[in-house]
Design an enzyme around this catalytic site. Structure first.
Site: not given
Lengths: 105, 465
Positions: B321, B324-326, B465
């Site tokens: 998770g 996923w943001h970067g 994102f």
């Protein structure tokens, strides 16, 4: 896997009001809001036009928008926004006690 | 095209008028919405509209084959290919350069330094959102939860402009049934939609922008030049800023969709009143946390297989998770911190230890979340450590915070402790007003926000994102 249920904030509790013409009600609401902003927020419109890449058409529109803003200023429609903005700028400039404003230390 | 701009306002007026004008035909309505969505997305970069269409084609085609296949083996194979294709898009645009840089560093460490072919890839706005959306649709069809949709519906599901670039992640199960018929407006959804739009405008254009420009950005840019008090208040300021920024986007997305007659899911529920990290994730970015739960955590085995496996699955889910943001180590650390605290909470509960008093639990949770935000916001791991070091210097002189900034931080926290049903109660009142009066109220509020907004509006944080 748990059942996925859509819980949307736009579902208000109780029975929804269907009304005779909800679309008409919405159109009038949005139309009035847009019209009021066209009068009371004319400066934002001309600033927006002035930010666009310069072309002969843009310059024509810019002149019209500036004329419109001047007219609204003269009629006093833009006074509430200007007064609020000045109050906000004063709030931004306020400091705790004797502290110097940011950028002057 | 950003929501709180005149460009978007004019775009919305045109789209709203045209879409409702052709609503006698649901197909034409959806085609117009699709075209409007591509115009909206193309305002950033027209090339990526092709990527969006290609992604929709992949998911539509894969789901159609899965739906029509008779044997489970074919279905499984096509689902796997479809998921790999989605991950391939995400991986290429978001993680290719990052992994190559790590490989380069590793090779250099072993004495095999090479110039690796970095591509300096431009990240398409919202790619993480629309690929997750496509994958959830594909998996839901594979699991037999929904039937395969038409090409138009799937393309619109993935492209629909209110949620396209920063969520909420609206699943096929939520939106596809709504696409089957021309939606009907009612005053409830319009009143709540308008309220969410102006509320979102206020949170973004006033609270988030002011905090960002005058406190958070300067302090995070050079933590060593600021006192511990500045660092502490900037950390709190960022906690408020990111909430007001991201929840504002979600509110406006939900509100705009409602004006077109569609219902989007709730994405935030006063997250800083959470009394544990698990509670926090039931309140923050709900569409992502429920996605991670349903498609990743449960896929990994969830809480089956014993305590050790459950803890492993929690950690893996939160690490992914975070990633996923970067493609940055700081996001992994952020996700790891959230995962680790949830593991501790799980062990605490299993051990039968007593819970903390609610207020203390809220305070502790908020401060762990704020600690995580420092890693989330910092440019690098070293910068985050320097920030924390500066906090420990215990220099309590104020160099940045003004009465207005302090008031905005308090206001941002206050939003979390109002009655949760307050917005809906206000909307129940608004729906009874005559349209011209409601229009005046909306205009008055927008005027107020415009008078207070910082000059210019920065892009939403979650656009990256």
């Amino acid at each position: 896997m748990r059942d996925h249920e859509l819980s949307s904030p736009v579902d208000l509790p109780g029975e929804p009001i269907e009304g005779s013409d909800p679309l008409g009600w919405t159109v009038i609401t949005i139309g009035v809001a847009a019209l009021v902003l066209l009068f009371a927020n004319a400066g934002t419109l001309s600033a927006w036009v002035d930010e666009k890449p310069p072309t002969p058409f843009q310059q024509q529109v810019s002149e019209q928008a500036n004329r419109w803003t001047a007219l609204m200023d003269m009629a006093g429609f833009t006074t509430p926004r200007r007064t609020l903005h000045e109050a906000w700028k004063r709030a931004q400039a306020a400091r705790f006690g004797e502290e110097a404003p940011a950028g002057t230390q | 095209m950003l929501f709180p701009t005149l460009d978007f306002g004019l775009f919305f007026l045109v789209a709203f008028t045209l879409v409702w004008a052709v609503s006698a035909s649901n197909e034409w309505r959806k085609i117009l919405l699709l075209l409007a969505s591509w115009v909206f997305y193309g305002a950033w970069d027209w090339r990526f509209v092709a990527l969006l269409i290609a992604s929709a084609f992949i998911n539509w085609g894969s789901a159609r084959i899965i739906y029509e296949a008779d044997d489970r083996r074919t279905q499984k194979l096509v689902a796997a290919v479809g998921i790999v294709a989605n991950l391939g898009i995400l991986g290429f645009f978001k993680y290719y350069d990052f992994f190559l840089e790590q490989l380069g560093a590793l090779l250099a460490g072993w004495g095999f330094g090479r110039d690796l072919p970095l591509l300096q890839i431009v990240l398409p706005v919202g790619v993480s959102f629309f690929t997750f959306q496509g994958m959830s649709y594909l998996i839901d069809v594979y699991r037999g939860r929904i039937r395969a949709g038409s090409l138009l519906d799937i393309t619109l599901l993935m492209s629909f402009f209110p949620h396209l670039v920063a969520g909420p992640i609206v699943r096929g199960a939520d939106l596809l049934p709504q696409f089957r018929h021309t939606p009907k407006l009612n005053r409830d959804m319009v009143a709540m939609g308008l309220l969410l739009i102006v509320w979102g405008l206020f949170k973004k254009a006033v609270v988030a922008s002011e905090l960002s420009v005058n406190l958070v950005d300067p302090v995070f840019f050079d933590p060593s030049a600021h006192s511990s008090l500045d660092l502490l208040l900037a950390a709190y300021g960022y906690a408020v800023q990111i909430y007001c920024d991201f929840s504002a986007y979600s509110d406006m997305a939900v509100g705009i969709a409602a004006l077109f007659g569609y219902r989007f899911p709730r994405n935030f529920d006063q997250p800083y009143r959470a009394a544990s990290m698990q509670d926090f994730w039931r309140r923050w970015h709900i569409s992502l946390s429920s996605w991670l739960r349903d498609y990743l955590y449960i896929g990994l085995g969830g809480n089956r297989g014993g305590l050790a496996m459950q803890c492993r699955n929690i950690l893996l889910t939160m690490l992914l998770g975070g990633f996923w943001h970067g493609a940055k180590w700081t996001f992994l650390i952020w996700g790891g911190l959230h995962g680790l605290v949830q593991v501790v909470e799980t062990l605490w509960r299993r051990a039968g230890l007593p819970g903390l008093p609610r207020l203390l639990a809220i305070l502790i949770t908020f401060h762990i979340v704020t600690l995580g935000w420092i890693f989330f916001r910092a440019e690098s791991f070293d910068a985050a450590i320097a920030y924390l070091g500066g906090l420990g210097a215990l220099d309590w002189t104020n160099g940045m915070t003004t009465p207005l900034l302090g008031a905005l931080i308090l206001l941002g926290m206050l939003f979390h402790f109002t009655p949760p049903a307050l917005p809906q109660r206000i909307a129940l009142g608004l729906r009874l007003l005559p349209a011209p009066l409601l229009g005046l109220l909306v205009a008055g509020t927008i005027l107020l926000v415009d008078a207070m907004r910082f000059e210019g509006v920065a892009p939403f944080i979650y656009y990256q994102f």
